[in-house]
Write a protein that holds these residues in place. Sequence first.
Motif, PDB file in Angstrom:
ATOM      1  N   SER A  45       4.641  -0.025  10.013  1.00 24.86           N
ATOM      2  CA  SER A  45       5.780  -0.506   9.221  1.00 24.86           C
ATOM      3  C   SER A  45       5.823  -2.033   9.191  1.00 24.86           C
ATOM      4  O   SER A  45       6.180  -2.632   8.170  1.00 24.86           O
ATOM      5  CB  SER A  45       7.098   0.028   9.777  1.00 24.86           C
ATOM      6  N   ASP A 170       6.188   3.881   2.901  1.00 20.83           N
ATOM      7  CA  ASP A 170       6.213   4.079   4.358  1.00 20.83           C
ATOM      8  C   ASP A 170       6.677   5.486   4.701  1.00 20.83           C
ATOM      9  O   ASP A 170       7.837   5.827   4.487  1.00 20.83           O
ATOM     10  CB  ASP A 170       7.148   3.040   5.001  1.00 20.83           C
ATOM     11  N   GLU A 171       5.781   6.287   5.241  1.00 18.53           N
ATOM     12  CA  GLU A 171       6.100   7.627   5.762  1.00 18.53           C
ATOM     13  C   GLU A 171       7.000   8.434   4.819  1.00 18.53           C
ATOM     14  O   GLU A 171       8.096   8.855   5.211  1.00 18.53           O
ATOM     15  CB  GLU A 171       6.803   7.507   7.118  1.00 18.53           C
TER      16      GLU A 171
HETATM   17 MG    MG Z   1       6.987   2.939  11.064  1.00 17.00          MG
END
Ligand code: MG
Length: 232
Positions: A45, A170-171
């Motif tokens: 991140s 992100d994810e």
């Molecule tokens: Mg992360």
Amino acid sequence: MIRLDHITLTFPDGESRITAVDNVSLTAHPGTVTGITGPSGSGKSSLLAVAATLIRPDSGKVMIDEIEASTLSLDEATALRREKIGIVFQQSNLIPSLTAREQLCAMNELGARGSRKRRAKAADRADELLAAVGLASQADKRPHQLSGGQRQRVNIARALMNDPSVLLVDEPTSALDQDRGEQIIQLILDLTDQLDTATMLVTHDLVHLPQMHSVVELVDGKLAQADLVPVH
Ligand code: MG
Ligand code: ADP
């Protein structure tokens, strides 16, 4: 295109500093998805936040379509983000009171001059993108009327409103079950191809990696051997 060149990022940690990203270089080309994987806390991140120009690295360069982001003023970086970078965070951060269409149209109102003139066009673009993410019939629904997967689709469509050349995700599947997660990854692959974005996609879920154009692994902030990860 986005090119990260020898990025190092540290955070204060008591008396000393913690190195979240350690000398990472990485390029993503238009029309491709670069997977970024690695264990929790490995700097994924943080690296994405640097790529998004949201955090300035201690050292290294971020090149977005030949513009060196690290030399820009805060205002210039904001303008660059608005014009060239689509960002999808783990949490969808949708505004509870707005419909799906309004979430997308709101992107048009954020600071850029001449937004009023572009309103009609923005509404058309919003409908086009909602159709592209499979939500044509949900345009008038508010977040609480949508499933987790549908909210994530709105989130992705919103990131594409300004026609970015770089898409950072992100994810996106962390709150979804296996099937829905798979559909979201497939959607990101398809949109990358259709819209020719240079996409970086963070996921710690190994099942998705074989579909990506390239994969890197972060361990303790450093790039690990990419060939540890199976890619077709
Ligand atoms: Mg992360
Ligand atoms: P990942 O996304 O791979 O789980 P992160 O990039 O969130 O990893 O975190 C990398 C490291 O940086 C971790 O040790 C984390 O605790 C630290 N870190 C991340 N953000 C901050 C912050 N804002 N302040 C201090 N430390 C941070």
